[in-house]
Write an enzyme that holds these catalytic residues in place. Structure first.
Site, short mmCIF file in Angstrom:
data_model
loop_
_atom_site.label_atom_id
_atom_site.label_comp_id
_atom_site.label_asym_id
_atom_site.label_seq_id
_atom_site.Cartn_x
_atom_site.Cartn_y
_atom_site.Cartn_z
N HIS A 47 -4.27 -18.32 5.09
CA HIS A 47 -3.31 -18.68 3.95
C HIS A 47 -1.71 -18.41 4.82
O HIS A 47 -1.51 -17.19 4.62
CB HIS A 47 -3.60 -18.12 2.20
CG HIS A 47 -2.62 -18.79 1.51
ND1 HIS A 47 -3.48 -20.01 0.90
CD2 HIS A 47 -1.38 -18.70 1.39
CE1 HIS A 47 -2.16 -19.97 0.08
NE2 HIS A 47 -1.10 -19.76 0.04
N CYS A 48 -1.21 -19.59 4.81
CA CYS A 48 0.32 -19.42 5.34
C CYS A 48 0.56 -19.67 4.02
O CYS A 48 1.00 -20.78 3.39
CB CYS A 48 0.33 -20.41 5.67
SG CYS A 48 2.54 -20.16 6.93
N VAL A 49 2.78 -18.68 3.39
CA VAL A 49 2.82 -18.82 2.28
C VAL A 49 4.12 -19.72 2.82
O VAL A 49 4.90 -20.49 2.32
CB VAL A 49 3.82 -17.26 1.76
CG1 VAL A 49 2.35 -16.83 1.64
CG2 VAL A 49 4.45 -16.46 3.20
#
Length: 311
Positions: A153-155
């Site tokens: 998951h990439c912020v």
């Protein structure tokens, strides 16, 4: 009463929206420093320096367009969700590409075999989503759902990186690295001149505001270029071995990684077979139909690994 601490991870989405604004702000600062303050002034002076600046401005805008295109594709394209009530066919090899949806039949605890005995299915199941899990699928605590072939998951993009947007993420890394490297090289002479003038106690050739923007843009672009180089090398290694970030530890324990089909096929599992589209954040319709891994529900595996497992 038990408390599910993972539900609080969804609060990271708020941070993600801030990161999008931060990305746009960095682009704006870099644009002003490179195009307006540096290349813009050289264009007005004419001569060979003007020609180089014109070429630099063209390259800057091309890379910026590809960067933003790739970035918003990662942000808005769904990484891949598991169909409701997804089940795999019990009589066939799931990872050979045989999967289907059976919404009317619940998954039994055991499957009957030809010998009359029963065996427990080796299918994944997510207790939080209350649904089956295809191979290489993982539950994201931020998105609160299972993601097909989840990498992480990439912020920075407020989204998961998975089967259906991994190519766009890699192109975003590539074009951001090229853009920040170019910006660093363009701003380097002006950054060095700033310290030269300070050392000689000379009068600065630019206003304090312009110096601050140039200094800030150089430092930011240099930091991103160096960090993105490391990420590019890491993800290039993952792509060529057909591994996700989550699967790295699992791969270390395996004698042969079952998804490793050779570098060329591993690359095509992410970028497709259409060479004309490899450097564009697009996936051909033919690839979506023929390259099963791009859909994220099933994946081809090495035949020698399957034989060794069955022997």
């Amino acid at each position: 009463m038990a408390v599910n601490v993972f539900k609080f991870c969804s609060g990271l989405k708020v941070l993600g929206y801030v990161m999008i604004l931060l990305v746009l702000a960095i682009i704006a600062v870099s644009y002003y420093a490179v195009v307006v303050l540096v290349c813009g002034l050289h264009l007005l002076h004419g001569g060979f320096q003007s020609v180089l600046s014109f070429i630099g401005v063209i390259v800057f805008h091309v890379l910026l367009a590809l960067l933003l295109w790739s970035y918003f594709m990662v942000v808005f394209i769904d990484p891949g969700s598991v169909p409701e009530n997804w089940r795999a066919r019990p009589e066939e090899n799931l990872e050979a590409g045989c999967s289907t949806s059976l919404p009317e039949h619940p998954l039994p605890d055991t499957w009957p075999t030809s010998e009359g005995t029963a065996r427990r299915p080796t299918l994944g199941y997510c207790s939080r989503c209350q649904n089956g899990k295809p191979p290489r699928c993982h539950h994201c605590s931020v998105c609160q759902r299972c993601v097909l072939k989840m990498d992480h998951h990439c912020v920075w993009v407020v989204n998961c990186v998975g089967a259906r947007n991994y190519k766009f993420f890699l192109l975003f890394l590539l074009y951001t690295f090229l853009e920040t490297t170019m910006d660093t090289l363009v701003l380097l002479p002006h950054f060095a001149r700033f310290f030269g003038e300070a050392k000689n106690h000379s009068r600065y050739s630019s206003s304090p505001g312009e110096l601050a923007v140039t200094f800030l843009a150089f430092v930011i672009n240099l930091a991103f270029a160096l960090s993105l180089l490391c990420f590019l090398v890491m993800h290039a290694s993952l792509v060529l071995s057909n591994t996700t970030t989550i699967e790295v530890y699992e791969k270390k324990k395996a004698v042969r990684w079952k998804y490793d089909l050779g570098r060329k096929k591993n690359f095509e599992q992410v970028f497709g077979t259409k060479k004309a589209l490899w450097l564009l954040p697009l996936i051909a319709k033919e690839d979506l139909e023929n390259v099963h891994s791009l859909r994220g529900l099933d994946f081809p595996t090495r035949s020698d690994v399957e034989i060794s497992l069955n022997s």
